[in-house]
Design an enzyme around this catalytic site. Sequence first.
Site: not given
Length: 455
Positions: A99, A244, A248
């Site tokens: 992420s 990001d 998502d």
Amino acid sequence: MVADLSQLVKAYDVRGVVPDQWDESLAELFGAAFVQVTDAEAIVIGHDMRPTSPTLAGAFARGAAARGADVTLIGLCSTDQLYYASGALDLPGAMFTASHNPAQYNGIKMCRAGAAPVGQDTGLAEIRTLVEQWSEGAPQPAPSTAPGTITERDTLTDYAAHLLGLVDLTAIRPLKVVVDAGNGMGGHTVPTVLKGLPLDIVPMYFELDGTFPNHEANPLDPKNIVDLQARVLAEGADLGLAFDGDADRCFVVDERGAGVSPSAITALVAARELARNGGEGIVIHNLITSWSVPEVVRENGGTPVRTRVGHSFIKTEMAEHGAIFGGEHSAHYYFRDFWNADTGMLAALHVLAALGGQRKPLSELVAEYDRYAGSGEINSTVADQAASLTEVKKTYGTRDDVTFDDLDGLTVTTPGWWFNLRASNTEPLLRLNVEARDEKTMAAVRDEVLSLIRR
């Protein structure tokens, strides 16, 4: 490598430094354990743009195929594109990403068929146990007599078509949109999803680069949207979008360069999803979203349901309640029509449709959904979290207009303000969120609570 998985396997995913905490040999064991725990005959795997992602994903695929599962590799994708593939193909899935974490990190987000979450209580603990045992030399089950196949498939255009089938953007007015992909997967998905719409896209940092040369791909931190805010003003754009690292989550900046609170986006999208569902339905929100969210949901005929913070909780509640939509303060947005999974891209399409469907600027449009003064999340390092929570509860317990609840940490509510104080699962931190009917009251409550926990 013999694995200490205590720091690697988190509440909802696997995440750690490569190769210090994990490597391809462990990824292969995770692939085998994933197939064993899910009992999958076939799985789908995607990965982000980090330098280590393709080889880790390939190792996971080998481990899964050795257990007899057929593997579909969809290659470079956003996390919500992997959820799309899991839902559309009805297969368990694994996404290789860390992420917004720095470049040396990587991780795995896993789901069952239909994008159902795999977290500590839904299979991740069993996967961890197997990988620990095998890495310490316990015998693995014999490889399948018929190993699975490994094939490649592109899902990007189908993912884009699915999203565009859920929001009507055909009649919107032309908009100028600055998009900061943060060198993450938004640079891969945005051009395909937004292609052909009446949008003048100004791209920022669309080059896929898992070393994040421009800024950390975490728009929740205000310093990471400074470039976007400046560019929106310089371009005279209608809005800005920031994604990001694994794309998502989506953050929104208005035409004045001001960040729009994810609670306001949650309320706006909730109103639109309720309208799309005949003015009824359940909307999930976590307990630190604004008071605005349940108010707007009720005003639009819906039923708000409050839940703990964390995406596996929200996804579980979405499924249990048959909810049409869910939103979090962290800019995760969940949709029934997206297998209850989170997709920042679909939330962004709703914002574009709402803005483009009328004449007001975004700041005016979202003002009706942003009604209170909020502190945002403030972290404090606290050695004894439980003692601090007890002290705060004791201090506020002397007031007669206060109610407490402990759904997630401690929430203290009065008619004029509320705050939530909860402990981090992974660090010696207390996280504080405060909201009040005006800025002055919010600041006073915030400072009072911080003085209690930091003294």
